[in-house]
Motif scaffolding. Sequence first.
Motif, PDB file in Angstrom:
ATOM      1  N   ALA A  13      -3.869   5.654   0.667  1.00  0.00           N
ATOM      2  CA  ALA A  13      -3.865   5.173   2.048  1.00  0.00           C
ATOM      3  C   ALA A  13      -5.213   5.339   2.740  1.00  0.00           C
ATOM      4  O   ALA A  13      -5.623   4.480   3.524  1.00  0.00           O
ATOM      5  CB  ALA A  13      -2.767   5.883   2.842  1.00  0.00           C
ATOM      6  N   SER A  14      -5.922   6.415   2.458  1.00  0.00           N
ATOM      7  CA  SER A  14      -7.193   6.662   3.144  1.00  0.00           C
ATOM      8  C   SER A  14      -8.273   5.660   2.751  1.00  0.00           C
ATOM      9  O   SER A  14      -9.323   5.601   3.391  1.00  0.00           O
ATOM     10  CB  SER A  14      -7.682   8.081   2.861  1.00  0.00           C
ATOM     11  OG  SER A  14      -7.938   8.248   1.486  1.00  0.00           O
ATOM     12  N   SER A  27     -11.539  -0.073   0.271  1.00  0.00           N
ATOM     13  CA  SER A  27     -12.881   0.514   0.268  1.00  0.00           C
ATOM     14  C   SER A  27     -13.021   1.459  -0.915  1.00  0.00           C
ATOM     15  O   SER A  27     -12.037   1.817  -1.558  1.00  0.00           O
ATOM     16  CB  SER A  27     -13.117   1.279   1.571  1.00  0.00           C
ATOM     17  OG  SER A  27     -12.281   2.418   1.625  1.00  0.00           O
ATOM     18  N   ASP A  28     -14.234   1.862  -1.197  1.00  0.00           N
ATOM     19  CA  ASP A  28     -14.543   2.829  -2.252  1.00  0.00           C
ATOM     20  C   ASP A  28     -13.996   2.384  -3.607  1.00  0.00           C
ATOM     21  O   ASP A  28     -13.055   2.964  -4.138  1.00  0.00           O
ATOM     22  CB  ASP A  28     -14.021   4.211  -1.894  1.00  0.00           C
ATOM     23  CG  ASP A  28     -14.535   5.284  -2.842  1.00  0.00           C
ATOM     24  OD1 ASP A  28     -15.464   5.001  -3.630  1.00  0.00           O
ATOM     25  OD2 ASP A  28     -14.002   6.400  -2.807  1.00  0.00           O
ATOM     26  N   ILE A  48      -9.322   9.970 -14.714  1.00  0.00           N
ATOM     27  CA  ILE A  48     -10.028  10.165 -13.451  1.00  0.00           C
ATOM     28  C   ILE A  48      -9.140   9.682 -12.331  1.00  0.00           C
ATOM     29  O   ILE A  48      -8.176   8.970 -12.556  1.00  0.00           O
ATOM     30  CB  ILE A  48     -11.388   9.416 -13.420  1.00  0.00           C
ATOM     31  CG1 ILE A  48     -11.193   7.945 -13.777  1.00  0.00           C
ATOM     32  CG2 ILE A  48     -12.403  10.077 -14.315  1.00  0.00           C
ATOM     33  CD1 ILE A  48     -12.469   7.120 -13.683  1.00  0.00           C
ATOM     34  N   GLY A  49      -9.442  10.065 -11.114  1.00  0.00           N
ATOM     35  CA  GLY A  49      -8.647   9.653  -9.966  1.00  0.00           C
ATOM     36  C   GLY A  49      -8.070  10.865  -9.261  1.00  0.00           C
ATOM     37  O   GLY A  49      -8.274  12.006  -9.671  1.00  0.00           O
ATOM     38  N   THR A  50      -7.339  10.637  -8.201  1.00  0.00           N
ATOM     39  CA  THR A  50      -6.763  11.710  -7.403  1.00  0.00           C
ATOM     40  C   THR A  50      -5.405  12.094  -7.955  1.00  0.00           C
ATOM     41  O   THR A  50      -4.517  11.256  -8.065  1.00  0.00           O
ATOM     42  CB  THR A  50      -6.629  11.257  -5.935  1.00  0.00           C
ATOM     43  OG1 THR A  50      -7.908  10.833  -5.466  1.00  0.00           O
ATOM     44  CG2 THR A  50      -6.106  12.385  -5.069  1.00  0.00           C
ATOM     45  N   TYR A  51      -5.253  13.375  -8.305  1.00  0.00           N
ATOM     46  CA  TYR A  51      -3.985  13.862  -8.838  1.00  0.00           C
ATOM     47  C   TYR A  51      -2.856  13.521  -7.869  1.00  0.00           C
ATOM     48  O   TYR A  51      -2.989  13.677  -6.678  1.00  0.00           O
ATOM     49  CB  TYR A  51      -4.059  15.377  -9.046  1.00  0.00           C
ATOM     50  CG  TYR A  51      -2.781  15.961  -9.606  1.00  0.00           C
ATOM     51  CD1 TYR A  51      -2.476  15.816 -10.952  1.00  0.00           C
ATOM     52  CD2 TYR A  51      -1.887  16.623  -8.786  1.00  0.00           C
ATOM     53  CE1 TYR A  51      -1.312  16.332 -11.472  1.00  0.00           C
ATOM     54  CE2 TYR A  51      -0.717  17.153  -9.298  1.00  0.00           C
ATOM     55  CZ  TYR A  51      -0.425  17.005 -10.647  1.00  0.00           C
ATOM     56  OH  TYR A  51       0.743  17.512 -11.157  1.00  0.00           O
ATOM     57  N   VAL A  70       0.334  -0.057  -9.390  1.00  0.00           N
ATOM     58  CA  VAL A  70       1.631  -0.186  -8.722  1.00  0.00           C
ATOM     59  C   VAL A  70       2.185   1.206  -8.410  1.00  0.00           C
ATOM     60  O   VAL A  70       2.760   1.429  -7.353  1.00  0.00           O
ATOM     61  CB  VAL A  70       2.626  -1.002  -9.580  1.00  0.00           C
ATOM     62  CG1 VAL A  70       4.015  -0.991  -8.981  1.00  0.00           C
ATOM     63  CG2 VAL A  70       2.114  -2.426  -9.750  1.00  0.00           C
ATOM     64  N   TYR A  71       1.999   2.158  -9.312  1.00  0.00           N
ATOM     65  CA  TYR A  71       2.465   3.528  -9.081  1.00  0.00           C
ATOM     66  C   TYR A  71       1.774   4.099  -7.837  1.00  0.00           C
ATOM     67  O   TYR A  71       2.427   4.660  -6.955  1.00  0.00           O
ATOM     68  CB  TYR A  71       2.187   4.404 -10.303  1.00  0.00           C
ATOM     69  CG  TYR A  71       2.680   5.815 -10.126  1.00  0.00           C
ATOM     70  CD1 TYR A  71       3.991   6.151 -10.434  1.00  0.00           C
ATOM     71  CD2 TYR A  71       1.837   6.808  -9.641  1.00  0.00           C
ATOM     72  CE1 TYR A  71       4.445   7.447 -10.266  1.00  0.00           C
ATOM     73  CE2 TYR A  71       2.290   8.102  -9.464  1.00  0.00           C
ATOM     74  CZ  TYR A  71       3.587   8.417  -9.781  1.00  0.00           C
ATOM     75  OH  TYR A  71       4.034   9.699  -9.595  1.00  0.00           O
ATOM     76  N   SER A  72       0.464   3.959  -7.749  1.00  0.00           N
ATOM     77  CA  SER A  72      -0.289   4.472  -6.599  1.00  0.00           C
ATOM     78  C   SER A  72       0.166   3.814  -5.308  1.00  0.00           C
ATOM     79  O   SER A  72       0.290   4.472  -4.280  1.00  0.00           O
ATOM     80  CB  SER A  72      -1.790   4.222  -6.789  1.00  0.00           C
ATOM     81  OG  SER A  72      -2.256   4.840  -7.953  1.00  0.00           O
ATOM     82  N   PHE A  73       0.421   2.519  -5.358  1.00  0.00           N
ATOM     83  CA  PHE A  73       0.885   1.803  -4.170  1.00  0.00           C
ATOM     84  C   PHE A  73       2.228   2.367  -3.725  1.00  0.00           C
ATOM     85  O   PHE A  73       2.463   2.561  -2.536  1.00  0.00           O
ATOM     86  CB  PHE A  73       1.000   0.309  -4.459  1.00  0.00           C
ATOM     87  CG  PHE A  73       1.442  -0.501  -3.279  1.00  0.00           C
ATOM     88  CD1 PHE A  73       0.564  -0.768  -2.240  1.00  0.00           C
ATOM     89  CD2 PHE A  73       2.733  -0.991  -3.188  1.00  0.00           C
ATOM     90  CE1 PHE A  73       0.967  -1.503  -1.147  1.00  0.00           C
ATOM     91  CE2 PHE A  73       3.142  -1.728  -2.102  1.00  0.00           C
ATOM     92  CZ  PHE A  73       2.251  -1.978  -1.079  1.00  0.00           C
TER      93      PHE A  73
END
Length: 80
Positions: A13-14, A27-28, A48-51, A70-73
């Motif tokens: 979301a950020s 972004s990013d 890599i990525g945010t746990y 899709v999981y992150s969404f």
Amino acid sequence: MTEKQVIYLDFKASKILLDGDFNAKLSDCGLAKLGPTNGNSHVTTSIIGTYGYVAPEYVATGDLYVKSDVYSFGVCCLNY
């Protein structure tokens, strides 16, 4: 010309910004990867990525699929 598939990988979301008309912009894109090509189903990479935002199958195998975002969404939607 064929459309390139991109796996965003660190979608949360950020990292969603809104323009003046409230259109969402990502972004990013620093961790984004080009998706699989030549009939392959996945891209293999180091984890890599945010746990908490990365797909469990990616953590287990290191294989990124086009649907891994899709999981992150879903995690983002459940946070609201």
